[in-house]
Design a protein around this motif. Sequence first.
Motif, PDB file in Angstrom:
ATOM      1  N   PRO A  26      76.686  12.855  53.215  1.00  0.00           N
ATOM      2  CA  PRO A  26      76.210  13.269  53.948  1.00  0.00           C
ATOM      3  C   PRO A  26      75.302  14.634  53.116  1.00  0.00           C
ATOM      4  O   PRO A  26      75.275  14.160  52.247  1.00  0.00           O
ATOM      5  CB  PRO A  26      77.885  15.032  53.743  1.00  0.00           C
ATOM      6  N   PRO A  27      74.903  15.652  53.531  1.00  0.00           N
ATOM      7  CA  PRO A  27      73.333  16.231  52.728  1.00  0.00           C
ATOM      8  C   PRO A  27      74.092  16.546  51.805  1.00  0.00           C
ATOM      9  O   PRO A  27      72.258  16.679  50.773  1.00  0.00           O
ATOM     10  CB  PRO A  27      72.700  16.714  54.444  1.00  0.00           C
ATOM     11  N   LYS A  28      74.776  17.244  51.620  1.00  0.00           N
ATOM     12  CA  LYS A  28      74.776  18.161  50.811  1.00  0.00           C
ATOM     13  C   LYS A  28      75.063  17.471  49.581  1.00  0.00           C
ATOM     14  O   LYS A  28      75.019  17.709  48.075  1.00  0.00           O
ATOM     15  CB  LYS A  28      75.905  18.646  50.994  1.00  0.00           C
ATOM     16  N   LEU A  29      76.327  16.080  49.740  1.00  0.00           N
ATOM     17  CA  LEU A  29      76.045  15.176  48.659  1.00  0.00           C
ATOM     18  C   LEU A  29      74.896  14.243  49.174  1.00  0.00           C
ATOM     19  O   LEU A  29      74.978  13.576  47.239  1.00  0.00           O
ATOM     20  CB  LEU A  29      77.616  14.787  49.241  1.00  0.00           C
ATOM     21  N   ARG A  30      73.961  13.921  49.633  1.00  0.00           N
ATOM     22  CA  ARG A  30      73.393  12.674  49.200  1.00  0.00           C
ATOM     23  C   ARG A  30      72.426  13.279  47.404  1.00  0.00           C
ATOM     24  O   ARG A  30      72.006  11.947  46.919  1.00  0.00           O
ATOM     25  CB  ARG A  30      72.183  13.113  50.083  1.00  0.00           C
ATOM     26  N   ARG A  31      72.025  14.006  47.329  1.00  0.00           N
ATOM     27  CA  ARG A  31      70.603  13.989  46.083  1.00  0.00           C
ATOM     28  C   ARG A  31      71.947  14.167  45.290  1.00  0.00           C
ATOM     29  O   ARG A  31      71.476  13.280  43.720  1.00  0.00           O
ATOM     30  CB  ARG A  31      70.159  15.967  46.047  1.00  0.00           C
ATOM     31  N   GLY A  32      73.121  14.614  45.091  1.00  0.00           N
ATOM     32  CA  GLY A  32      73.865  14.426  43.401  1.00  0.00           C
ATOM     33  C   GLY A  32      74.799  13.042  43.445  1.00  0.00           C
ATOM     34  O   GLY A  32      74.294  12.646  42.445  1.00  0.00           O
ATOM     35  N   PHE A  33      74.992  12.207  44.185  1.00  0.00           N
ATOM     36  CA  PHE A  33      74.781  10.976  44.217  1.00  0.00           C
ATOM     37  C   PHE A  33      73.697  10.262  43.984  1.00  0.00           C
ATOM     38  O   PHE A  33      73.766   9.176  42.976  1.00  0.00           O
ATOM     39  CB  PHE A  33      75.601  10.492  45.565  1.00  0.00           C
TER      40      PHE A  33
END
Length: 57
Positions: A26-33
């Motif tokens: 999901p786009p919300k988790l992509r940067r954190g991952f």
Amino acid sequence: MDSLVIFIICAFALGVVIILSKNNIPPKLRRGFAIVAIVMVAVAFCLLVYSFFSMGL
């Protein structure tokens, strides 16, 4: 030494999994991952280089 090898393998495996499945995250988790994977791979690389130098190579 065994835990270092396990960490290095897991960090590089996590990086590969995130790169291969970037469309399914999901786009919300992509940067954190991505940030977590980059940090883990960088730490694993530094530990790998340090272990080579500390062994006397």
